[in-house]
Motif scaffolding. Sequence first.
Motif, PDB file in Angstrom:
ATOM      1  N   PHE A 184       0.918  -1.245   0.205  1.00 36.79           N
ATOM      2  CA  PHE A 184      -0.044  -0.073   0.099  1.00 36.79           C
ATOM      3  C   PHE A 184       1.086   1.314  -0.206  1.00 36.79           C
ATOM      4  CE2 PHE A 184      -2.707   3.191   2.733  1.00 36.79           C
ATOM      5  CZ  PHE A 184      -3.565   2.871   1.084  1.00 36.79           C
TER       6      PHE A 184
ATOM      7  N   GLU B 147      -9.533   7.290   1.978  1.00 44.43           N
ATOM      8  CA  GLU B 147     -11.059   6.971   1.633  1.00 44.43           C
ATOM      9  C   GLU B 147     -12.330   8.311   1.726  1.00 44.43           C
ATOM     10  OE1 GLU B 147     -11.359   4.467   5.218  1.00 44.43           O
ATOM     11  OE2 GLU B 147     -11.565   6.417   6.652  1.00 44.43           O
TER      12      GLU B 147
ATOM     13  N   TYR C 120      -5.828  13.711  -1.007  1.00 44.42           N
ATOM     14  CA  TYR C 120      -6.123  12.168  -2.042  1.00 44.42           C
ATOM     15  C   TYR C 120      -5.003  12.018  -2.858  1.00 44.42           C
ATOM     16  CZ  TYR C 120      -8.315  11.044  -6.353  1.00 44.42           C
ATOM     17  OH  TYR C 120      -8.940  10.900  -7.662  1.00 44.42           O
ATOM     18  N   GLY C 121      -5.133  11.032  -3.321  1.00 47.19           N
ATOM     19  CA  GLY C 121      -3.997  10.499  -4.320  1.00 47.19           C
ATOM     20  C   GLY C 121      -4.343   8.548  -4.316  1.00 47.19           C
TER      21      GLY C 121
HETATM   22  O1  DLL Z   1      -5.425   5.245  -1.149  1.00 46.70           O
HETATM   23  C1  DLL Z   1      -3.571   6.293  -1.299  1.00 46.70           C
HETATM   24  C2  DLL Z   1      -3.352   7.212  -0.540  1.00 46.70           C
HETATM   25  C3  DLL Z   1      -2.801   6.680   0.951  1.00 46.70           C
HETATM   26  C4  DLL Z   1      -3.987   8.730  -0.489  1.00 46.70           C
HETATM   27  C5  DLL Z   1      -3.176   7.698   1.544  1.00 46.70           C
HETATM   28  C6  DLL Z   1      -4.265   9.079   0.795  1.00 46.70           C
HETATM   29  C7  DLL Z   1      -3.730   8.349   1.350  1.00 46.70           C
HETATM   30  P1  DLL Z   1      -5.480   3.700  -3.017  1.00 46.70           P
HETATM   31  O2  DLL Z   1      -5.541   2.182  -2.552  1.00 46.70           O
HETATM   32  O3  DLL Z   1      -4.837   2.502  -4.322  1.00 46.70           O
HETATM   33  O4  DLL Z   1      -4.885   4.445  -2.943  1.00 46.70           O
HETATM   34  O5  DLL Z   1      -7.045   3.847  -3.516  1.00 46.70           O
HETATM   35  C8  DLL Z   1      -7.108   4.944  -4.530  1.00 46.70           C
HETATM   36  O6  DLL Z   1      -9.046   5.999  -3.163  1.00 46.70           O
HETATM   37  O7  DLL Z   1      -9.394   6.112  -6.129  1.00 46.70           O
HETATM   38  C9  DLL Z   1     -10.086   6.893  -3.787  1.00 46.70           C
HETATM   39  O8  DLL Z   1     -11.396   6.684  -4.680  1.00 46.70           O
HETATM   40  C10 DLL Z   1     -10.189   6.587  -3.031  1.00 46.70           C
HETATM   41  N1  DLL Z   1      -8.749   8.373  -2.330  1.00 46.70           N
HETATM   42  C11 DLL Z   1      -7.619   8.606  -1.488  1.00 46.70           C
HETATM   43  N2  DLL Z   1      -7.832   9.140  -1.202  1.00 46.70           N
HETATM   44  C12 DLL Z   1      -8.674   9.502  -1.276  1.00 46.70           C
HETATM   45  C13 DLL Z   1     -10.434  11.225  -0.347  1.00 46.70           C
HETATM   46  C14 DLL Z   1      -4.816   5.152  -1.508  1.00 46.70           C
HETATM   47  N3  DLL Z   1      -9.205  12.186   0.223  1.00 46.70           N
HETATM   48  C15 DLL Z   1      -8.730   5.720  -3.908  1.00 46.70           C
HETATM   49  N4  DLL Z   1     -10.551  11.037  -0.052  1.00 46.70           N
HETATM   50  C16 DLL Z   1      -8.674   6.555  -5.325  1.00 46.70           C
HETATM   51  C17 DLL Z   1     -12.084  10.422  -1.140  1.00 46.70           C
HETATM   52  C18 DLL Z   1      -9.692   8.626  -1.594  1.00 46.70           C
HETATM   53  N5  DLL Z   1     -11.062   8.964  -2.013  1.00 46.70           N
END
Ligand code: DLL
Length: 437
Positions: A141, A215, A237-238
Amino acid sequence: MEFQYRDPEIEKMPREELLALQLQKLKTEIEIALRTPFYKERLSKAGIKSRDDIRTLDDLNRIPFTTKNDLRDGFPYGFLAIPKEEVVRLHASSGTTGVPTTIYFSRSDLKNWAGFMARCIYGAGCNKTDVFQNMITYGLFTGGLGFHQGGEEVGMLVIPAGAGNTGRQFKMMQDYGTTVLHATPSFLLHLETKMKEAGVERESLSIKRAFAGAEPYSEDTRKRIEALLKVDVYNSYGLSEMNGPGVAFECQCKAGLHIWEDGYMAEIVNPDTLEPVKDGETGELILTILCREATPILRYRTRDLTSFYTQPCECGRTHRRLRRITGRSDDMLIINGVNVFPSQIEEVIMGMKEVGNNYLIVVEKDGALDRLTVKTEISAEIFMDDSRPLNALKDKIKETLQASISINPRVELHESGSLPVTEGKAVRVKDTRPKDV
Ligand code: DLL
């Protein structure tokens, strides 16, 4: 307010110059993409055979969209643009199909990512005097190592705490004098629920700020965390396909997330027609990475729903701001024909102070019909054995939900801290209806 910028000349670059920089970077990214088996074929079909075929930013429209399925089909090396011996790390997210989406990084890719992360963290007011407890999952992750490297780049003292184990988290906060936290918003709420149980006094902690992301969560949830934990919460967000965290981030104005446009090109389209929406309207975010040499990804369909702010931010940054992501185009529930986004339910319940810190949405079949049950915890101040206020609260939740989503849900109230908590991203919806084949 005194704003702080890590890369002021880029963060406040006049838009014209920023767009010119994007065009140069897009051309380079196309050149990189043409080295991968996947894009060599895709782009040639679209008449793009070299960087010179991209003359203006409008030429982006000629590039076909890339989907999660494309990335899976390209597993393991179909998207790799450099020799394997130049790759120094991978991150992967496992999806429901079992084929992981894998992103590779060169040494310079990691440096760029850490730079964007540091820009976010510093822009939220942190500096090298901070002690940063990174309470998110490490490993494949991207949340763990992404924030870790960004924190180090800022010069903070980084504690690689990882997710879970609230007791140990409190101990570390007290022992090391933690000033900044990073976690999912659901874990921050859980932490607060456990604080009283663990007998930890807020006054014994030095925490000032928290980054919350990975999330979706509502503005009410942010306010709740800020009020309960007495910290400033910044949305982050990312997504793994775009490195991970560090794509878009709130500055000290906390009014939308600046997307770093020297690293990412952002478009917002109607998810059905894939045509651009009008400026300020909501649609699906499409991202093109401009800062990666190992795994180029062009016009990626994120499925995330958002819109652009049309006004510039008070902080002086010229990079556009996204509104809080309300959900994904693929997380919409259809309940007896009515479309409902989980975020609509969260907005209603998290705004009520009698409601506790955790909830679960359950959708099941009841004969031919669908049945929606919203299970919420109650605040620790309300006693489970006093039925009058409980019944009144139940009715209030039911009525407010019905007014908001046009569905009459069942509401179940649970004791504070009793609903299940997951270590990674919160699972907010349990849909047990048989899937149509
Ligand atoms: O969740 C990366 C991350 C890690 C972002 C830590 C922020 C902090 P994935 O597991 O690939 O990466 O999931 C990405 O999670 O397309 C959104 O749908 C959702 N998501 C991420 N940040 C947000 C947010 C990480 N701030 C997917 N608000 C994305 C809403 C979010 N949804």
